[in-house]
Design an enzyme around this catalytic site. Structure first.
Site, PDB file in Angstrom:
ATOM      1  N   CYS A 390      50.765   7.395  28.953  1.00 50.08           N
ATOM      2  CA  CYS A 390      51.492   8.378  29.340  1.00 50.08           C
ATOM      3  C   CYS A 390      51.561   9.290  27.834  1.00 50.08           C
ATOM      4  CB  CYS A 390      52.652   8.287  29.709  1.00 50.08           C
ATOM      5  SG  CYS A 390      54.026   7.381  28.868  1.00 50.08           S
ATOM      6  N   HIS A 452      58.816   7.220  29.573  1.00 48.30           N
ATOM      7  CA  HIS A 452      57.659   7.890  29.933  1.00 48.30           C
ATOM      8  C   HIS A 452      57.807   8.869  29.067  1.00 48.30           C
ATOM      9  CE1 HIS A 452      54.720   9.294  32.552  1.00 48.30           C
ATOM     10  NE2 HIS A 452      55.444  10.096  33.072  1.00 48.30           N
ATOM     11  N   ASP A 475      53.657  17.146  34.223  1.00 47.04           N
ATOM     12  CA  ASP A 475      53.295  15.685  34.002  1.00 47.04           C
ATOM     13  C   ASP A 475      51.850  15.692  34.542  1.00 47.04           C
ATOM     14  OD1 ASP A 475      53.190  13.027  33.175  1.00 47.04           O
ATOM     15  OD2 ASP A 475      54.979  12.431  34.441  1.00 47.04           O
TER      16      ASP A 475
END
Length: 834
Positions: A390, A452, A475
């Protein structure tokens, strides 16, 4: 028919030839040419292919983006640069044609324009020598919504009474005026008397000196961003009332970007400190670890490095099938498209995600410390890069957005929920056996990640009601699909805080990441029962780098990092406040049961002490406080379990489990239970991970009531000590000493190094050190040579990666003086000596 071998070879030869793109006039070195749209023939065309640009030095010219995009889809082929055809000798021009004004050269005033547009940091704007030794010209990079200057050099003085000039900007294979991909501007010879339209291109004459005409050009504030072709048209009026149009093609492109410095652009930011960080800072960090002790990973975004702007624009075009559309002027659609293109799941994008722990055919995600190396590898190999997680996706997305002029930052959410069923709850199922809590993972796919990392981009939302401007969450990590693609956002952060989940895009998913309730379901012989509802576990310490315009400052002390900016208040109201209750009520009407779980009033309370500092390779102790908060005496059976986990929450191996049976607690009484963990308990169970979960679970014998508590912690890693040895002179190598101490009682193997930073040659390339292993409890030491290619203050980021102990990073700042400063100092030294 003749079906001989020669005949068949001739018939099918056109299918067997390698692909060679047709020659395009785009690569000719300027000059007028015949334009069929205007039915005009220019007999001077052949004379002007080279003559028009003879005044400027011209180095290697790369093919324009249309050729690069097409070749991108043919891996394994070698592009053949179109050859310039030798023009035939033209017929002598008529006297009428000789009267036409012809352009001989164009001066883009690159240095002046790029300073005014704040684009002078892009390597593309400088005459430069690439890493392969080729010389390349500087090109013009500007921002839309702000005027820039150009000077046209003519073959005779410009006459306002007789001459007519038009500027033409085109983008794409089939530019059309009605699609905003072809702009024809008639040059205005007077200043504008009224307030001009900010959505219309315009040009006016600033001055005329001899054969030079200086123009001011305004690109509309809603222009499509990308590489624009530029041409100048001159007009010859004929006796029959028609016009002949002659066109001069400029070989260099004009790059037009979003403009966060312009009040009229929807990405406008009004604070200089924010612009210095979220547009102009090419170095930063991502936060990771556990919320109990956030750690900073330095990251080199490198949005100004050579090739990165081209890569960013290529990704945007590729997302739209290599077509130029009006959506490429809209930051909402641009940011959504980029969130899809940074991962490889749908359109063969940049990066392959991998959370398996097996990275034999690629790079470990922890080995990356910047975006430049990834994007350059992607553009060179034409294949997605392996592997990332991530924070790597977020670092890439930050780079691409900032390169295109879109303010962007990385955001880390600790205890981040991954809601797979759009319920805004994280459901966990477990059973109790012999005092131990056993999680039943097969009953639910929801999870909670230690952390995250996603992104925020800044823009106004004219497509939404008032109140949702500012930061928007996007994202690029491929978690869940949106409209059938692995993309996410932009979702207004203000909508997340208010619980307005009906607003686009993907607001329910982002809301759950920071606000989901964690519901623990106990599986018993009688069925399911809600054992606990934790409303405070998810969404802690949302963090980004403080907007100070500097590289990350290394922090070795205890306490919060001075460069960490807490953004939790932007996503959620304070716990227990009236605003929080209102948000939950709003969300409950949209998704259902998030506000309906009240859980069970438990008589036993558990608190786990925070592990402030646990260096990997050392012994430590888990301390848990168990208190009876009921009014009656209770006898409890308790099990404390310590497990190794991935940062995604997936459990690996149990480090240690210890039971405390028949503990008697009077009303209000608290007991301290401790579990000692030695190095031998976890050394062979690390598997390259540094996270651990402590679970305290138990039951009350009197009423069969179960209780539980869990916390996540991370091991500290040693730092890599980076010691540069000057002096630092442009194009002269200097040495950097790298040192790492091994805290483990096993050797470190599969070593690799990576050093990168702005203005360094061969930045970001993998280095295999001479020392192939680090002995148990031993020391690593290596000297690496680096070469700066431009002046300025910068940080060098060092990444040390190995199989047993990945993710060791560090950095140091150096200051490379300009060449003229060095020369002045040398002259001063000589004078003093004499």
């Amino acid at each position: 028919m003749d079906f001989s071998e020669d005949r068949l070879s001739e018939m099918f030869s056109r299918y067997l030839r390698p692909y060679v793109p047709p020659p395009r006039r785009r690569w000719y070195r300027g000059g007028s040419r015949y334009n069929p749209r205007y039915s005009a023939f220019d007999p001077w065309a052949g004379h002007r292919f080279r003559y028009g640009n003879s005044r400027r030095r011209r180095f290697r010219r790369r093919p324009n983006f249309r050729f690069r995009d097409r070749f991108y889809y043919r891996p394994g082929t070698i592009p053949e640069t179109p050859k310039e055809e030798e023009p035939e000798e033209p017929e002598p021009p008529s006297e009428e044609v000789l009267k036409v004004l012809h352009v001989e050269d164009v001066d883009f005033h690159i240095a002046e324009n790029t300073r005014a547009h704040r684009t002078d940091k892009y390597d593309k704007t400088q005459d430069r020598v690439s890493d392969d030794g080729e010389k390349e010209n500087g090109e013009l990079v500007i921002r839309r919504g702000k005027e820039f200057l150009i000077t046209l050099n003519m073959d005779r003085p410009y006459n306002k009474e007789k001459d007519d000039l038009r500027l033409v900007f085109r983008i794409g294979d089939t530019p059309l005026p009605n699609k905003g991909t072809e702009i024809v501007i008639r040059v205005n010879e007077k200043s504008y008397s009224s307030i001009p339209d900010i959505t219309a291109w315009r040009a006016s004459i600033q001055s005329i000196r001899g054969n030079d005409v200086k123009l001011s050009v305004y690109p509309a504030v809603n222009s499509i961003i990308g590489e624009w072709d530029f041409a100048v048209q001159t007009v010859l009026s004929q006796q029959d009332g028609t016009d002949k149009v002659f066109e001069y093609d400029e070989p260099d492109n004009v790059y037009i970007l979003l403009n966060p410095f312009c009040r009229d652009d929807i990405v406008y930011m009004d604070t200089q400190d924010l612009l210095d960080e979220y547009i102009l800072n090419d170095q930063g960090c991502q936060w990771y670890g556990a919320y109990t002790k956030p750690r900073a990973r330095p990251w080199f975004f490198g949005q100004f490095e050579d090739g990165i702007l081209d890569a960013s624009l290529h990704l945007l075009r590729k997302g739209y099938g290599l077509e130029i559309t009006k959506e490429m002027s809209n930051p909402v659609m641009i940011s959504r498209m980029l969130s899809k293109m940074v991962n490889n799941c749908d359109d063969n994008g940049v990066l392959v995600g991998n959370w398996s722990g097996v990275y034999d055919d690629g790079q470990r995600p922890t080995s990356w410390s910047g975006s430049e190396a990834i994007l350059k590898q992607y553009m060179e190999t034409k294949e997605p890069v392996k592997y990332g997680q991530c924070w790597v996706f977020s670092g890439l997305l930050t780079t691409v957005c900032r390169a295109l002029g879109l303010p962007c930052r990385s955001i880390t959410n600790f205890e981040s929920a991954h809601d797979t069923d759009a319920s805004a709850t994280i459901d966990k199922y477990f059973k109790i056996e012999n005092g131990r809590r056993i999680e039943l993972r097969g009953m639910a796919s929801d999870s909670i990640w230690n952390f995250h990392v996603w992104n925020e981009v800044w823009m106004s939302r004219a497509d939404l009601p008032k109140g949702y401007d500012g930061w928007q969450a996007i994202d690029a990590t491929p978690q869940e699909t949106s409209e059938g693609m692995f993309q996410c956002g932009p979702s207004p952060v203000a909508a997340i805080r208010k619980g307005h989940l009906w607003l686009p895009h993907d607001s329910p998913f982002v809301f759950a990441e920071v606000n989901a309730n964690v519901v623990y379901h106990e599986v018993t012989l009688g069925g399911l029962k809600v054992a606990e509802v934790n409303k405070k576990k998810v969404g802690k310490k949302l963090s980004t780098k403080a907007p100070n315009g500097r590289p990350l400052q290394m922090h070795f002390g205890i306490g919060d990092h001075p460069d960490r900016l807490d953004c939790t208040h932007l996503y959620k109201p304070p716990d227990g406040s009236n605003d929080e209750k209102l948000v939950l009520e709003t969300v409950a009407r949209y998704v259902g049961n998030i506000g309906n779980f009240e859980g069970v009033d438990q008589g036993i309370s558990v608190f786990i002490d925070n592990l402030e500092t646990v260096m990997v390779g050392s012994n430590f102790e888990i301390r848990s406080h168990v208190q009876n908060v009921s009014r009656v005496r209770s006898t409890v059976d308790i099990t404390i379990t310590v497990k190794m986990i991935k940062y995604t929450g997936a459990e690996l191996e149990i480090i240690k489990s210890l039971s405390f049976l028949g503990e008697l607690l009077r009303s209000g009484e608290s007991k301290l239970l401790t579990v000692s963990i030695s190095v031998e308990d976890y050394l062979e169970k690390l598997h390259g991970e540094d996270g651990m979960r402590v679970e305290v679970a138990g039951k009350v014998r009197e009423n069969d009531e179960s209780f539980m508590k869990e916390e996540e912690f991370t091991f500290d890693h040693p730092d890599i000590i980076v010691t540069p040895r000057g002096p630092y002179i442009i194009d002269k190598p200097f040495e950097v000493l790298l040192e790492v101490e091994n805290p483990l009682s096993v050797p470190l193997t599969e070593l690799s190094l990576r050093l990168e930073g702005p203005g360094l040659r061969s930045s970001g390339k993998i280095i295999r050190p001479k020392q192939t292993t680090v002995p148990a409890l031993g020391k690593f030491s290596e000297t690496i040579s680096l070469t700066p290619r431009k002046a300025g203050n910068r940080a060098i980021i060092a990444n040390f990666d190995c199989k047993e102990l990945p993710d060791i990073t560090g950095q140091v700042e150096i200051d490379v003086p300009p060449i003229d400063v060095i020369n002045e100092n040398m002259h001063a030294d000589v004078t003093v000596h004499t």
